[in-house]
Motif scaffolding. Structure first.
Motif, PDB file in Angstrom:
ATOM      1  N   GLU A 702       0.823  -1.354   0.121  1.00 27.35           N
ATOM      2  CA  GLU A 702      -0.177  -0.009  -0.069  1.00 27.35           C
ATOM      3  C   GLU A 702       0.991   1.264   0.000  1.00 27.35           C
ATOM      4  N   PHE A 703       0.443   2.180  -0.976  1.00 30.13           N
ATOM      5  CA  PHE A 703       1.330   3.270  -0.744  1.00 30.13           C
ATOM      6  C   PHE A 703       1.298   4.235   0.422  1.00 30.13           C
ATOM      7  N   PRO A 704       1.903   4.857   0.907  1.00 27.49           N
ATOM      8  CA  PRO A 704       1.695   5.700   1.855  1.00 27.49           C
ATOM      9  C   PRO A 704       0.855   6.931   1.776  1.00 27.49           C
ATOM     10  N   GLY A 705       0.092   7.195   2.926  1.00 24.55           N
ATOM     11  CA  GLY A 705      -0.794   8.135   2.797  1.00 24.55           C
ATOM     12  C   GLY A 705      -0.829   9.001   3.935  1.00 24.55           C
ATOM     13  N   ARG A 706      -1.791   9.801   4.299  1.00 27.65           N
ATOM     14  CA  ARG A 706      -1.966  10.973   5.290  1.00 27.65           C
ATOM     15  C   ARG A 706      -2.042   9.942   6.911  1.00 27.65           C
TER      16      ARG A 706
END
Length: 710
Positions: A702-706
């Motif tokens: 999973e891409f890093p997010g807030r």
């Protein structure tokens, strides 16, 4: 395949998926049940004809059954379906190694398997086996040592390395596996040559003894000459009979060159027959007294003693060939290590490095916090589902592991008797020197006694290092036991899943004739075995007697040393006679066995439907590969083939780099779930118009997010 109560034969087949059938086939293969493994593999192939794993297991099962010709088509088909699979290449190499005229291709496939999976020991072990069967012991030793560097607990590499150190020759030492001729033909020729040499030796010796007895004891010169001529004439039909059995005379010189002892036996028989003919011809000449001259006596001794001298020389040479001390250390450490029960279907360690996403694994992958999901993605964890809910343990499990342990114990017993033979020969020579030198050359007798006192030390040290059956400690080569270390090379660390590769259960009963064949209790290496223990004690007494007789001049010791050596020789003769009478392996070098366990049954890595959709509908994909200047990334167009491999279209420069290093990784974003990505690491092989990437590991992340900012 069983039949359900309602009479339907397809109910059991319909209840299992193709990969479940493959997992069951692999378990049966490692349990030395190749017939059941073949039926399960064929059921898996019927459900998934495009899958590589079912066809590979079919070929392996047929190979274990000895049907090498039938195993070749499914093994080749598995390579066509997954050209980048190291396991498929390994299986094909194993099958090709048994077929005449395919040895070079087998070596090439094994080299490709090692190139595709440099982190795995199995390709190196196969290369070592190929070298060992051809008699190139140094090359085999290097391959086995490299494999043990990768996996110190590899049972087959450890046992076969001991054989390489012993300079072991296979049963078909006369036959080069690279020859394009059936080994049964060369075996038939070798058998005919051996039988003729034995018959010639025996006939020449008996005719010489009979003629000499008639001429000297009964003064019957005429009948003695007739007896000699009858023996010489009887050799003609025996020679013609064995010559007709040799149908490949043009290969005989090469056979004699590969097996020097076979050539020595034939040459010794020729010399014996020639000496007998010369002795008899000289005896029949008029006006001579043949039975009193030294020349005729020498020819008669050659005719009588040629066969026993050849046998004694061969026994002595085989006793002093190789490094039995190092081999015994390898055999014993392979024999008494605890083998955990990691059978498929149990909660044993899984092949997490080759794991793939499944429905259960994908669901569990999304569970937990972001850090936990990222950690699982980084190590390729796919959840508890394993391969479609089936746990597959790698390595030689079940009866296969027990079979390898018994082979190691049998070889340890033979190596111990080789050490006993070496010590006996040294003590016999020193005792003879001490008896002859005393009292005319006292310093020589004293020196022989001092050397005899130290002669049994290597044997005694090796015998004391052989563990008892209840010992479960690891004994490293040249070091003592480490009670806290239950894993080869673990150094007290917690065992990893890879540490359980090639370790059998140690308690599963043998279930097939192949697992039980020739692996009895004859080669036990226990300290409480009365035969080698008694021989060691007697040799120590013989050394003490020789030392006391040579150095101190004790009269009783001059008789005690030779008497102890004679008892050891009688013990060896009795043990050999008992083994010959029972038809079991005896304490000789020909009883050594090569460890041959199933390899290449590891599960293939499937692509989950979500991963397939991600690569099929991704807007862009990235191919990473190695380059002389460092790692590189290029854009690519991807699709998924029917066999579950990736088809990647890239620039020409990537093709050239892949030829040098086929290990690549393909990365794409999941279009259905914007924050997720998939990555397939595998082996790229050039195909028609695109690169075919066979997966070795599938990662989902999973891409890093807030929510992961802090």
């Amino acid at each position: 395949m069983g039949i359900a109560r309602n009479g339907s034969k397809s109910d059991e087949k319909a209840d299992k998926s193709s990969r479940e059938w493959c997992a069951e086939a692999a378990a049966r293969l490692h349990a030395e049940r190749p017939e059941d493994a073949l039926s399960a593999a064929r059921a898996a192939a019927d459900l998934d004809p495009a899958g590589e794993w079912p066809h590979r297991l079919t070929g392996l099962a047929l190979e274990r059954l000895g049907r090498d010709r039938d195993a070749l088509p499914p093994a080749r088909h598995a390579v066509r379906l997954a050209p980048g699979s190291w396991a498929a290449r390994l299986g094909l190499a194993t099958v090709l190694s048994h077929l005449p005229g395919h040895w070079d291709e087998a070596a090439g496939q094994a080299a490709l398997a090692r190139r595709y999976a440099p982190e795995r020991p199995e390709p190196l072990v196969l290369e070592g086996d190929l070298a060992l069967l051809r008699g190139t012991h140094d090359r085999a030793e290097a391959a086995y040592r490299t494999a043990l560097d990768l996996d110190p607990g590899h049972l087959q590499a450890r046992v076969n390395l001991g054989l390489a150190l012993l300079r072991w020759d296979p049963a078909r030492a006369h036959h080069d596996p690279a020859w394009p001729i059936d080994p049964r033909e060369t075996g038939r020729a070798r058998r005919a040559l051996e039988v003729w040499s034995r018959q010639a030796h025996l006939l020449a010796a008996l005719a010489t003894v009979a003629a000499t007895t008639l001429a000297t004891a009964f003064d019957l010169g005429g009948p003695a000459g007739m007896a000699g001529l009858a023996g010489l004439a009887a050799l003609v039909p025996l020679t013609l009979r064995q010559a007709r059995r040799v149908r490949i005379w043009r290969w005989v010189p090469a056979m004699l060159a590969r097996d020097p002892w076979l050539g020595a036996a034939v040459l010794s028989a020729v010399v014996s027959v020639g000496a007998f003919a010369g002795w008899l011809g000289s005896a029949l000449l008029p006006g001579t007294s043949p039975f009193l001259g030294p020349v005729w006596g020498g020819l008669g001794l050659i005719a009588v003693l040629s066969g026993p001298a050849h046998a004694a020389l061969r026994l002595l040479a085989q006793t002093w060939r190789g490094h039995p001390l190092q081999a015994l250390s390898l055999f014993t450490t392979a024999s008494f290590i605890p083998h955990p029960a990691n059978a498929p279907g149990t909660d044993g360690p899984e092949a997490t490095s080759d794991a793939s996403t499944t429905e259960e694994g994908a669901a569990q992958h999304d569970a937990g916090g972001p850090a936990e999901r990222a950690e699982r993605a980084a190590r390729g964890d796919t959840g508890a589902g394993g391969v479609h809910g089936v746990r597959v343990a790698r390595g030689d499990v079940g009866a296969g592991g027990v079979h390898g342990v018994r082979v190691a114990r049998r070889n340890a017993g033979v190596a111990l008797w080789i050490l006993i033979g070496r010590t006996w020969s040294v003590l016999a020579a020193l005792t003879a020197v001490a008896l002859v030198a005393e009292p005319r050359a006292a310093p020589v007798a004293v020196a022989a006694g001092v050397l005899a006192a130290a002669a049994p030390y290597p044997l005694l040290r090796a015998f004391c290092r052989v563990p008892r059956p209840a010992d479960h400690v690891h004994r490293a080569a040249g070091r003592g036991p480490r009670p806290a270390d239950h894993v080869y090379g673990a150094s007290g660390q917690v065992p990893r899943p890879a540490d359980h590769v090639h370790r059998g259960s140690g308690g599963v009963p043998l279930s097939s004739g192949r697992a039980r064949r020739g692996v009895g209790a004859t080669g036990r290496a226990y300290r409480d075995d009365p035969w080698p223990a008694g021989a060691v004690v007697l040799l120590v007494l013989a050394a003490a007697g020789c030392a006391a007789g040579g150095a101190l001049g004790a009269v009783w010791a001059r008789l005690a040393g030779p008497a102890a050596l004679a008892v050891v020789a009688v013990m060896f003769a009795l043990l050999s006679a008992r083994a010959w009478w029972r038809g079991v392996p005896g304490p000789w070098r020909s009883s050594l066995l090569r460890c041959d366990l199933p390899a290449g049954a590891d599960p293939s890595v499937p692509l989950h439907p979500r991963v397939r959709r991600a690569f099929a509908y991704a807007r862009s994909a990235v191919l990473t590969f190695g380059d002389p200047l460092g790692p590189r990334m290029v854009g690519a167009a991807t699709s998924v083939g029917p066999a579950g491999d990736l088809r990647v279209v890239v620039e020409d420069e990537a093709w050239q780099a892949v030829e040098a290093d086929p290990r690549v990784a393909v990365f794409a974003a999941d279009p259905e779930r914007g924050r997720h990505w998939v990555e397939v690491r595998g082996i790229a092989v050039a195909g028609p118009g695109s690169l075919r990437v066979t997966p070795k590991q599938v990662l989902v992340g999973e891409f890093p997010g807030r929510h992961q900012r802090h």
